[in-house]
Enzyme design. Structure first.
Site, short mmCIF file in Angstrom:
data_model
loop_
_atom_site.label_atom_id
_atom_site.label_comp_id
_atom_site.label_asym_id
_atom_site.label_seq_id
_atom_site.Cartn_x
_atom_site.Cartn_y
_atom_site.Cartn_z
N SER A 165 -7.11 4.39 -1.33
CA SER A 165 -6.92 2.93 -1.35
C SER A 165 -8.20 2.17 -1.70
O SER A 165 -8.12 0.98 -1.98
CB SER A 165 -6.39 2.44 0.00
OG SER A 165 -5.03 2.77 0.11
N HIS A 177 2.18 8.40 5.50
CA HIS A 177 1.25 9.48 5.88
C HIS A 177 1.78 10.26 7.08
O HIS A 177 1.48 11.43 7.24
CB HIS A 177 -0.12 8.90 6.23
CG HIS A 177 -0.97 8.60 5.03
ND1 HIS A 177 -1.29 9.57 4.10
CD2 HIS A 177 -1.59 7.47 4.63
CE1 HIS A 177 -2.06 9.03 3.16
NE2 HIS A 177 -2.25 7.74 3.45
N ASP A 180 -1.07 0.12 -4.78
CA ASP A 180 -2.36 0.72 -5.15
C ASP A 180 -2.21 2.15 -5.62
O ASP A 180 -2.95 2.63 -6.46
CB ASP A 180 -3.37 0.59 -4.00
CG ASP A 180 -2.83 1.08 -2.66
OD1 ASP A 180 -1.63 1.38 -2.55
OD2 ASP A 180 -3.63 1.12 -1.71
N HIS A 181 -1.23 2.85 -5.05
CA HIS A 181 -0.98 4.25 -5.40
C HIS A 181 0.40 4.58 -4.84
O HIS A 181 1.01 3.76 -4.16
CB HIS A 181 -2.04 5.18 -4.79
CG HIS A 181 -2.19 4.98 -3.32
ND1 HIS A 181 -1.24 5.40 -2.41
CD2 HIS A 181 -3.14 4.34 -2.59
CE1 HIS A 181 -1.61 5.05 -1.20
NE2 HIS A 181 -2.75 4.39 -1.27
N HIS A 235 -10.18 -2.95 6.36
CA HIS A 235 -9.63 -1.71 5.80
C HIS A 235 -9.79 -1.71 4.29
O HIS A 235 -10.06 -2.75 3.69
CB HIS A 235 -8.16 -1.58 6.22
CG HIS A 235 -7.66 -0.18 6.25
ND1 HIS A 235 -6.61 0.25 5.47
CD2 HIS A 235 -8.05 0.89 6.98
CE1 HIS A 235 -6.38 1.54 5.72
NE2 HIS A 235 -7.25 1.94 6.62
N ASP A 271 0.85 -1.20 0.00
CA ASP A 271 0.00 0.00 0.00
C ASP A 271 0.88 1.24 0.00
O ASP A 271 1.64 1.47 0.94
CB ASP A 271 -0.92 -0.01 1.23
CG ASP A 271 -2.10 0.94 1.06
OD1 ASP A 271 -1.86 2.11 0.66
OD2 ASP A 271 -3.23 0.53 1.33
N ASP A 287 1.95 2.53 3.77
CA ASP A 287 1.11 3.72 3.58
C ASP A 287 0.98 4.53 4.86
O ASP A 287 1.11 5.76 4.84
CB ASP A 287 -0.26 3.24 3.09
CG ASP A 287 -1.27 4.36 2.96
OD1 ASP A 287 -1.14 5.14 2.00
OD2 ASP A 287 -2.17 4.45 3.80
N HIS A 312 -1.16 10.95 -0.82
CA HIS A 312 -0.76 10.01 -1.86
C HIS A 312 -0.19 10.79 -3.04
O HIS A 312 -0.43 11.99 -3.17
CB HIS A 312 -1.95 9.19 -2.34
CG HIS A 312 -2.55 8.33 -1.27
ND1 HIS A 312 -3.74 7.68 -1.42
CD2 HIS A 312 -2.10 8.01 -0.03
CE1 HIS A 312 -4.01 6.99 -0.32
NE2 HIS A 312 -3.03 7.18 0.55
N SER A 330 -8.07 -1.65 1.39
CA SER A 330 -7.47 -2.55 0.39
C SER A 330 -7.98 -3.98 0.52
O SER A 330 -8.46 -4.55 -0.47
CB SER A 330 -5.95 -2.53 0.47
OG SER A 330 -5.47 -1.22 0.42
ZN LIG Z 1 -3.04 6.15 2.30
#
Ligand SMILES: [Zn+2]
Length: 469
Positions: free
Chosen positions: A55, A287, A324-325, A118, A5, A283, A401, A120
């Site tokens: 996500s 963040h 995912d990103h 969550h 992620d 991820d 992101h 994903s």
């Molecule tokens: Zn995120």
């Protein structure tokens, strides 16, 4: 499918450098397990209404094969965020690659380091107009009827395809339990409907007369690995699993261990399986601008892929590793070869102040200037510790992101299909083609290619007969 992620290309370059430096080498030359895969491609991650993916729309693309609106799960772009009524229209509801696999007699499962509810992991079993509807309380808080739009944890336990998954491993016990009850580690639940979905999952399996096990700690997971029940639910934390660098591995499993158990559970099906494994906390660390944690979680995903490579055969398996990103971490600064990737650049800024080799465009790590200059972050208490935030340009409560492309690494059967640059939503269709399941064309049909040679001969013969008549 393995998914990091937020695992951007700079994240990979920095993580491989850290991995090499931990082994006492310069580091830049190191390979993560999947970086040795024979095929690499790139996928475009934008969503229908958003330049930058969250996500959930990216999970919908990667796992259901359709681009959608940000913050929605398993639904087409006909459904606006939080629109419960629109999400119940049959044409808007998508099936995931796991559902396609189950329909073809394969087994399916999910492993994650986040809550299993969550965004994903929910992408492979849930349909929700809001990714945050993880419990009934979350649905009710948005003024939505929970009977019309059941929460994500409920969907996992009671609705297809989640209730058919042979293995579900991750965190998030609180989403399954009522606020008035506590889990095995003493943490209260978040539900307000009085239900215990962990018990309901077990009751559902008992009703089907199958063997099952619920595990909440490392020892119970090892037990399940030895006995291999038909169904396994493992929830190892109330919330997300703890960061690898901060957890206690005598009681908490690693992502590699979870992956091994899942593959052993699913490999019993002669027809095969689809497994989704997420390194979900890369991820979260990004963040928070906590770059050391983000890189370490990436290295853990690499270890999980390495474990899968030991357990699977290249001749009848396909492993796809992607993200995912991306995130907005930069790996920069003209340092010399082998420079500490978690340290300051060999350069100084134009005022002579050090800056970090890894920093971010935005996030909570912003420091105000002092006397018109950037402060020297290398003098800070806790500098370079796992929770230390690197510096950023733009102050934000949470780093954002990125909107750039994500890598797709492929190994095994039809790996070559994953080269090139394509939409993220193509990924599951290519996997299903390679794995010979799903509603679209399949590699196994193409393998029956002789019919393509025979048909023109038949047509020519018919034409000849017609001419003779
Ligand atoms: Zn995120």
């Amino acid at each position: 499918m393995f998914m990091g992620d937020g695992m951007s290309l700079p994240t990979l370059a920095a993580a491989r450098t850290l991995l090499g430096q931990r082994a006492g080498r310069p580091g830049e030359e190191t390979q993560l397990s999947f970086e040795a895969f024979p095929t690499v491609g790139l996928a475009k991650t934008y969503c229908v209404n958003s330049q930058t993916a969250d996500s959930s729309c990216s999970a919908t693309a990667l796992l259901c094969g359709v681009k959608s609106n940000a913050f929605t799960l398993g639904l087409t772009a006909a459904v606006p965020r939080r629109d419960c009524a629109a999400s119940q229209v049959p044409a808007a509801r998508l099936d995931s690659v796991a559902a396609w696999a189950l329909a073809a007699g394969r087994d399916a499962g999910v492993v994650t380091t986040t809550r299993v509810t969550h965004a994903s992991p929910a992408g492979i079993y849930a349909r929700a107009a809001e990714r945050n509807w993880e419990t009934d309380a979350d649905v009710l808080a948005d003024g939505v009827d929970v009977d019309a739009c059941p929460d994500i944890a409920h969907q996992l336990v009671h609705l297809a395809p989640g209730n058919q998954f042979k293995v579900i491993l991750g965190g998030g016990r609180r989403e399954f339990l009522n606020i008035t009850s506590v889990d095995d580690e003493g943490t209260p639940g978040k539900r307000t409907d009085g239900r215990n979905l962990i018990e309901e999952w077990q009751a559902d399996k008992a009703r089907r007369n199958v063997t099952y096990q619920y595990a909440w700690n490392h020892e119970q997971l090892l037990q399940a690995n030895a006995t291999l029940p038909e169904y396994l639910l493992g929830l190892f934390e109330s919330d997300h699993l703890r960061y690898n660098l901060e957890t206690d591995h005598t009681t908490e499993p690693t992502l590699a261990e979870l992956t091994e158990v899942a593959i052993r559970m699913l490999s019993r099906n002669e027809k095969g399986f689809f497994l989704f494994v997420e390194g979900g906390r890369i991820d979260h660390a990004h963040h928070d601008n906590q770059v050391h944690l983000a890189l370490d979680e990436t290295i853990e995903l690499s270890a999980a892929v390495a474990r899968a490579l030991q357990l699977l055969d290249e001749k009848d398996s396909l492993i796809v590793v992607t993200a995912d990103h991306t995130h907005v971490m930069a790996f920069n600064g003209y340092s010399t070869r082998g420079a500490d990737v978690l340290g300051p650049s060999n350069m100084r800024d134009s005022a002579g102040v050090p800056f970090m080799t890894l920093s971010y465009t935005n996030g909570p790590g912003r420091r105000p200037d002092v006397d018109g200059r950037r402060p020297d972050v290398t003098l800070e208490e806790g500098f370079r510790s796992p929770r230390w935030r690197t510096h950023v340009d733009v102050p934000l409560a949470s780093e954002t992101h990125g909107s750039d492309d994500v890598p797709v690494f492929a190994w095994g059967v039809h790996h070559e299909m994953f080269s090139g640059l394509y939409e993220q939503s193509h990924v599951p269709h290519r996997m299903a083609y390679a794995g010979c399941f799903g509603g679209g064309p399949q590699a196994c049909d193409a393998a029956a290619a002789p019919s393509a040679l025979v048909m023109p001969l038949v047509m020519a013969l018919l034409a000849l007969l017609r001419a003779l008549a």
